[in-house]
Design an enzyme around this catalytic site. Sequence first.
Site, PDB file in Angstrom:
ATOM      1  N   ARG A  49      49.846  62.129  29.020  1.00  0.00           N
ATOM      2  CA  ARG A  49      50.318  60.796  28.644  1.00  0.00           C
ATOM      3  C   ARG A  49      50.912  60.146  29.886  1.00  0.00           C
ATOM      4  O   ARG A  49      51.988  60.529  30.317  1.00  0.00           O
ATOM      5  CB  ARG A  49      51.367  60.908  27.533  1.00  0.00           C
ATOM      6  CG  ARG A  49      51.795  59.603  26.918  1.00  0.00           C
ATOM      7  CD  ARG A  49      52.827  59.832  25.839  1.00  0.00           C
ATOM      8  NE  ARG A  49      52.305  60.576  24.707  1.00  0.00           N
ATOM      9  CZ  ARG A  49      51.679  60.006  23.669  1.00  0.00           C
ATOM     10  NH1 ARG A  49      51.531  58.719  23.617  1.00  0.00           N
ATOM     11  NH2 ARG A  49      51.224  60.755  22.681  1.00  0.00           N
ATOM     12  N   ARG A  57      49.526  51.568  30.480  1.00  0.00           N
ATOM     13  CA  ARG A  57      50.279  51.589  29.225  1.00  0.00           C
ATOM     14  C   ARG A  57      51.738  51.909  29.492  1.00  0.00           C
ATOM     15  O   ARG A  57      52.048  52.813  30.263  1.00  0.00           O
ATOM     16  CB  ARG A  57      49.666  52.624  28.275  1.00  0.00           C
ATOM     17  CG  ARG A  57      48.214  52.275  27.976  1.00  0.00           C
ATOM     18  CD  ARG A  57      47.589  53.151  26.942  1.00  0.00           C
ATOM     19  NE  ARG A  57      46.208  52.725  26.760  1.00  0.00           N
ATOM     20  CZ  ARG A  57      45.332  53.279  25.933  1.00  0.00           C
ATOM     21  NH1 ARG A  57      45.714  54.318  25.195  1.00  0.00           N
ATOM     22  NH2 ARG A  57      44.108  52.813  25.826  1.00  0.00           N
ATOM     23  N   ARG A  86      42.380  61.893  30.928  1.00  0.00           N
ATOM     24  CA  ARG A  86      42.888  62.975  30.076  1.00  0.00           C
ATOM     25  C   ARG A  86      41.856  64.095  29.873  1.00  0.00           C
ATOM     26  O   ARG A  86      42.225  65.237  29.601  1.00  0.00           O
ATOM     27  CB  ARG A  86      43.316  62.409  28.717  1.00  0.00           C
ATOM     28  CG  ARG A  86      44.033  63.437  27.864  1.00  0.00           C
ATOM     29  CD  ARG A  86      44.304  62.942  26.474  1.00  0.00           C
ATOM     30  NE  ARG A  86      45.549  62.193  26.369  1.00  0.00           N
ATOM     31  CZ  ARG A  86      46.009  61.693  25.230  1.00  0.00           C
ATOM     32  NH1 ARG A  86      45.310  61.841  24.116  1.00  0.00           N
ATOM     33  NH2 ARG A  86      47.149  61.030  25.194  1.00  0.00           N
ATOM     34  N   GLU A 112      43.496  64.232  21.242  1.00  0.00           N
ATOM     35  CA  GLU A 112      42.528  63.146  21.317  1.00  0.00           C
ATOM     36  C   GLU A 112      41.941  62.948  22.714  1.00  0.00           C
ATOM     37  O   GLU A 112      42.658  62.781  23.688  1.00  0.00           O
ATOM     38  CB  GLU A 112      43.214  61.850  20.859  1.00  0.00           C
ATOM     39  CG  GLU A 112      42.339  60.619  21.024  1.00  0.00           C
ATOM     40  CD  GLU A 112      43.092  59.318  20.715  1.00  0.00           C
ATOM     41  OE1 GLU A 112      44.018  59.346  19.868  1.00  0.00           O
ATOM     42  OE2 GLU A 112      42.754  58.297  21.324  1.00  0.00           O
ATOM     43  N   SER A 125      38.102  57.851  21.169  1.00  0.00           N
ATOM     44  CA  SER A 125      38.445  57.103  19.986  1.00  0.00           C
ATOM     45  C   SER A 125      37.445  55.967  19.876  1.00  0.00           C
ATOM     46  O   SER A 125      37.257  55.216  20.833  1.00  0.00           O
ATOM     47  CB  SER A 125      39.853  56.544  20.138  1.00  0.00           C
ATOM     48  OG  SER A 125      40.192  55.790  19.004  1.00  0.00           O
TER      49      SER A 125
END
Length: 420
Positions: A272, A257, A384, A344, A347
């Site tokens: 991140r 990403r 994460r 988070e 998801s």
Amino acid sequence: MIDLRILREDPDLARASQSARGADPAVVDRLLSADVARRAAVSTADTLRAEQKAFGRTIGRASAADRPALLERGKQLSAEVKAAEVAETEANQVLAAAHLAIPNLIEGAPAGGEQDYIVVKHVGTPVEFDFPVRDHLALGEGLGAIDMERGAKVSGARFYFLRGVCAQLQWALLNLAVTTAIGHGMVPMVPPVLVKPEAMEGTGFLGEHADEVYRLAADDLYLVGTSEVPLAAYHSDEILDLSSGPLRYVGWSSCFRREAGSYGKDTRGIIRVHQFDKVEMFSYCRPDDAAAEHQRLLGFEEQMLAAVEVPYRVIDTAAGDLGTSAARKFDCEAWLPSQRAYRELTSTSNCTTFQARRLGVRYRDEDGKPRVAATLNGTLATTRWLVAILENHQQPDGSVRVPAALRPGLGGREVLEPVR
RNA sequence: GGAAGCGUGCCAGAGCGGCCGAAUGGGACACACUGCUAAUGUGUUGUGCUCGCAAGGGCACCGAGGGUUCAAAUCCCUCCGCUUCCGCCA
């Protein structure tokens, strides 16, 4: 893509969905008029083609003497057809653009933006440490197991090396996720992480979030941000047999990403990053089963969270925070002691028929008629998660207790000891 | 990277530029026959768009995209994929 039939019958549904997302309801009316215009263009072109076809046959049967005159008329018709086809193509393009501009219709998601989620439940209680809390990076560095500096040296900001016990911890975690998924009947997959534009487009990642995606211009390929992309495209343009229930896959892949627009956010550690590993569930099912399947995927996620023994909550994400393809999304957020906040970890999205329509994924109903399938995805573990595991299981001396479920992957170790 | 061949319906496999949405075989399904199975016979066996209350029409699709032609599965170009051979790297 949303279902045009539903749109024609009940445009207010689409307008309401747009409003709930905080998006422009006017695009609905643009789509409606593009739809009408396209059908008119198709009808005109079809009629002309039929005429040309019939006339062409008479030329084939005509005598040599009659031909020249007939050919003349044939040329006229040909020109008319060409013009009509140009108009048809334009109308199709206008429709396609309007169609792509509309995200999936929400289904039960609360209206509003990022802050308007609904907390479904809390599981576990955040631990109050009676010693100074270290964040995951301090812990990881203490263990000699997370190296951001060399990540930056080699690849730049938001890259890292996991070494030693954190490398092992990640493998243990992802292995546990895959094993769990296989236990639930999912087919394990190692998918390609470079995909064609159709796959990216089909899964809805080239819309608003296109600048999040790495593109290899020289080869016209994209690096996936999640294995959802290849797993969704896996069955594109196929008619599936869903008669014995949903088709479930679990993919393990690296994810990439760009994190454009997140400058300054979560710059510390591996919360991140540009590249991480993820185990992702993916289901194909009948639209009527999608809501129940969504709950199942959520259940599998919770099972994994229980296994790593971190406190978490489940939220029902607000419409404005849904991805383009999602009709509803549940996130599981783990408690991070260093931030005193929930972040988070998983998801799961119900994309209903939105992705499948774009990708051409169908199944046969009771009557043997092809219907558009529904697709769902959900996270089972990611890099994460190490953040939550390290922080929640830290001890005063900087060591970290290993949750029992992960010990086999770490040679049975119960505690990770700092190296300095 | 170079050369050659191929790409048709669920599968196999035909297909003079008009009569091809497409022969034929297999499979699958339905019905008939048979005490059951097998065999046999007959029939059915694509998808999308569009018009229509419906019955039923129309159009498109023979790897993808362009082109030639009144007309293309059939001719030409580009691309993609597969197979084989050569080279190169592992």
